[in-house]
Design a protein around this motif. Sequence first.
Motif, PDB file in Angstrom:
ATOM      1  N   SER A   1       0.842  -1.185   0.000  1.00 46.31           N
ATOM      2  CA  SER A   1       0.000   0.000   0.000  1.00 46.31           C
ATOM      3  C   SER A   1       0.884   1.244   0.000  1.00 46.31           C
ATOM      4  CB  SER A   1      -0.918  -0.002   1.207  1.00 46.31           C
ATOM      5  OG  SER A   1      -0.139   0.058   2.356  1.00 46.31           O
ATOM      6  N   TYR A   2       0.342   2.315  -0.506  1.00 50.32           N
ATOM      7  CA  TYR A   2       1.131   3.535  -0.615  1.00 50.32           C
ATOM      8  C   TYR A   2       0.248   4.726  -0.252  1.00 50.32           C
ATOM      9  CZ  TYR A   2      -1.352   3.384  -5.071  1.00 50.32           C
ATOM     10  OH  TYR A   2      -2.321   3.274  -6.027  1.00 50.32           O
ATOM     11  N   ALA A   3       0.932   5.823   0.161  1.00 53.28           N
ATOM     12  CA  ALA A   3       0.185   7.032   0.495  1.00 53.28           C
ATOM     13  C   ALA A   3      -0.206   7.784  -0.763  1.00 53.28           C
ATOM     14  CB  ALA A   3       1.038   7.913   1.401  1.00 53.28           C
ATOM     15  N   TYR A   4       0.728   7.852  -1.693  1.00 55.00           N
ATOM     16  CA  TYR A   4       0.457   8.538  -2.961  1.00 55.00           C
ATOM     17  C   TYR A   4       1.016   7.735  -4.121  1.00 55.00           C
ATOM     18  CZ  TYR A   4      -0.278  12.805  -0.191  1.00 55.00           C
ATOM     19  OH  TYR A   4      -0.727  13.733   0.706  1.00 55.00           O
TER      20      TYR A   4
ATOM     21  N   ILE B   1      -1.631  12.494  -9.722  1.00 55.41           N
ATOM     22  CA  ILE B   1      -1.429  12.051  -8.345  1.00 55.41           C
ATOM     23  C   ILE B   1      -2.657  11.281  -7.906  1.00 55.41           C
ATOM     24  CG2 ILE B   1      -1.134  12.806  -5.954  1.00 55.41           C
ATOM     25  CD1 ILE B   1       0.153  15.382  -7.238  1.00 55.41           C
ATOM     26  N   LYS B   2      -2.419  10.116  -7.333  1.00 56.54           N
ATOM     27  CA  LYS B   2      -3.545   9.378  -6.784  1.00 56.54           C
ATOM     28  C   LYS B   2      -3.265   9.126  -5.318  1.00 56.54           C
ATOM     29  CE  LYS B   2      -4.354   7.036 -11.108  1.00 56.54           C
ATOM     30  NZ  LYS B   2      -4.019   5.812 -11.840  1.00 56.54           N
ATOM     31  N   ILE B   3      -4.305   9.182  -4.547  1.00 59.32           N
ATOM     32  CA  ILE B   3      -4.136   8.892  -3.135  1.00 59.32           C
ATOM     33  C   ILE B   3      -4.274   7.399  -2.934  1.00 59.32           C
ATOM     34  CG2 ILE B   3      -5.029   9.339  -0.829  1.00 59.32           C
ATOM     35  CD1 ILE B   3      -6.118  11.990  -2.155  1.00 59.32           C
ATOM     36  N   GLY B   4      -3.387   6.860  -2.109  1.00 61.97           N
ATOM     37  CA  GLY B   4      -3.372   5.411  -1.905  1.00 61.97           C
ATOM     38  C   GLY B   4      -4.686   4.928  -1.318  1.00 61.97           C
ATOM     39  N   THR B   5      -4.995   3.663  -1.626  1.00 64.10           N
ATOM     40  CA  THR B   5      -6.222   3.085  -1.095  1.00 64.10           C
ATOM     41  C   THR B   5      -6.048   2.734   0.374  1.00 64.10           C
ATOM     42  OG1 THR B   5      -5.409   1.072  -2.068  1.00 64.10           O
ATOM     43  CG2 THR B   5      -7.220   2.187  -3.193  1.00 64.10           C
ATOM     44  N   VAL B   6      -7.132   2.769   1.108  1.00 66.13           N
ATOM     45  CA  VAL B   6      -7.081   2.446   2.528  1.00 66.13           C
ATOM     46  C   VAL B   6      -6.892   0.953   2.727  1.00 66.13           C
ATOM     47  CG1 VAL B   6      -8.057   3.505   4.570  1.00 66.13           C
ATOM     48  CG2 VAL B   6      -9.243   3.712   2.372  1.00 66.13           C
ATOM     49  N   SER B   7      -7.379   0.205   1.753  1.00 66.04           N
ATOM     50  CA  SER B   7      -7.381  -1.252   1.917  1.00 66.04           C
ATOM     51  C   SER B   7      -5.969  -1.772   2.086  1.00 66.04           C
ATOM     52  CB  SER B   7      -8.025  -1.908   0.703  1.00 66.04           C
ATOM     53  OG  SER B   7      -7.220  -1.673  -0.429  1.00 66.04           O
ATOM     54  N   THR B   8      -5.834  -2.719   2.988  1.00 67.84           N
ATOM     55  CA  THR B   8      -4.553  -3.331   3.256  1.00 67.84           C
ATOM     56  C   THR B   8      -4.371  -4.500   2.294  1.00 67.84           C
ATOM     57  OG1 THR B   8      -5.792  -4.329   5.011  1.00 67.84           O
ATOM     58  CG2 THR B   8      -4.136  -2.716   5.642  1.00 67.84           C
ATOM     59  N   PRO B   9      -3.129  -4.944   2.137  1.00 63.55           N
ATOM     60  CA  PRO B   9      -2.911  -6.066   1.228  1.00 63.55           C
ATOM     61  C   PRO B   9      -3.768  -7.270   1.626  1.00 63.55           C
ATOM     62  CG  PRO B   9      -0.831  -5.140   1.955  1.00 63.55           C
ATOM     63  CD  PRO B   9      -1.894  -4.460   2.722  1.00 63.55           C
TER      64      PRO B   9
END
Lengths: 433, 211
Positions: free
Chosen positions: B2-5, B185-193
């Motif tokens: 997962s990533y922030a951006y 720019i995309k905001i990372g998804t909240v979902s975890t792996p």
Amino acid sequence: MAESDSEAFESADEEVIEKKENDQQKKIKKEEQTQVTKTNDEPIKSPASDDTQQSSWRSWSAFGMLKSASQNVASLTTHVSQSISTAIESINIPDPEEMAKINANNEAKTSTEDESQKTPNEESGFKLNSLLSNVSSISSKVVSGGLDTLEELGKKTITIIQETDPNIASKLRSMNVSNKPNLSDLLKEAKEREDDELSGSSQSKDLKNQTVSFEHLLDEYKGLVYLEALEIQSNQSKLKIEVLLKPLTGKALAEMQETLTEVEELCELPDADNFDSDLTSITLESKLKKAIEDLSIEVNFTEIINCAKELDQWITNYNDNDTQRIYAKSIEALAKLCALALNNYQKLAELLLSLSHRSTADEADSVSQLCGIYFSLFNTYAGNYSEKISQINSTSDESKKLSTNIFLECSNATSYVKKAFQLFIPILQLGAL
Amino acid sequence: MSYAYLFKYIVIGDTGVGKSCLLLQFTDKRFQPVHDLTIGVEFGARMITIDGKQIKLQIWDTAGQEAFRSITRSYYRGAAGALLVYDITRRETFNHLTTWLEDARQHSNSNMVIMLLGNKSDLESRREVKKEEGEAFAREHGLVFMETSARTAANVEEAFIQTAKEIYEKIQEGVFDINNEANGIKIGTVSTPPTSPIGSNVSGQSSNSCC
């Protein structure tokens, strides 16, 4: 990750609609005190979407009604899912042991596997009808809650169905086919629900986690970004066609539009159910080459052919009895093949668009042929892995469940290729003008 | 993962200046002396960390050939960063920079961070463009400048990361509207792996709350 990537595929209009939906979802989530944790990573609401909220949540009194409506929908959703679960349970998947026997005795394994795929589709399609009538009978009860409520209810139903499963929402968004969940989405949701019920067993938890990961793996293999690039070219072609049409009137315009329609008719999507499942990495190579032989360009299929070769080797050489491992490998294989198929389409589009002279009929034929080959490819490998699992254990529910899941993800992969195929149409149309 | 951006980059410049090699060095940390001509666009991705945040760089490596120019142009839109590359051993690649820059500015969003890279700095003996010339061009057009070598990896890491830092700063300053994906720019998804147990908990709760 898949969610955010897939959002980029949408055209501007759909993005707006999507944002509205997202905001409505958020609102419902907040008000109903669901326990989905919000983090700082969540998008900040834009001013534009605030307007939407004001119009759709007119007043607090309306909201009160809506809230109860939402709860009704929620229970309705449960009912739908339960029906689907029943539908799934009643699907007659041929006994894997039987299948294995037939395969051993009979060369004609193709037809057997076809059946194993068709059966769920037909049966569940039938079940879905009765299920839909169920839904409508429930809806009529809800009418007593007021027509206004019902109207809002209709709009929210899909949102809430999506909310119960964040994964389904992301898939819908990426498919962008329509706002209605298709059969495979419903089946998948039902599958996950079933897994929830069985969450006592750790095995089913694993299974659930695996189920989620097709999109994740597709993204890892860059499938989503290939599709995004293809969509950019598709939209660009659409724009160029519009520019060409603009100055035309009368007969010239009619002729041009006729040409566009003709090209569209050339691009009839092959029916996914009518494809063989007996491709090997060797026949794959010759079929792919044959599909593009009339084009004046070279497409490099090395990666997808090598991938198929590796998969063949793995299946032949894998001798352990770990069905979960085989299952995980099958999803990985489908995601990788799907990504590479999308890559082929993206590259083909760029190559065709760079040509000064186009040959639309041949191009349309190639694109359709490729689509058929990819469908066969997914069917073949889904069949191979599911057969491998049934050879190890043909009786347990777990094995059957794994096989069902493999074919679900197979249809998922097919949907992505269908999407790419549709994106290709304007690219072909532009070449004909 | 997962990533922030997520930042979208494009790599542009004349054919043969080393765009694909720079990408390969950055993503795979290896150098391939003979590289196939890029068709249309190729993709690379790598995770980096800025200010303690995981950022995924999604790099669109475009073909430099004229034949693909109109195709690759449509990829400029929606990029947060651009690496404009020339070859210090071929003056004509430097001379074409103005055209590239105009093209990029015209087809991208105005906030896109552009980094000018003079590549092949390891080939000092064959140099045709002085470092000072690169610096002057960058200054004149408001670009960040570096000389790089995809072969020795000199400044490669720095070029990609510096660009990301500039984008990140612009986000902090509020220059970029991060909700508009046309900004790259995309905001990372909240979902975890999917393998994380927390992931299944979250979805479990959301379905419970709905039933």
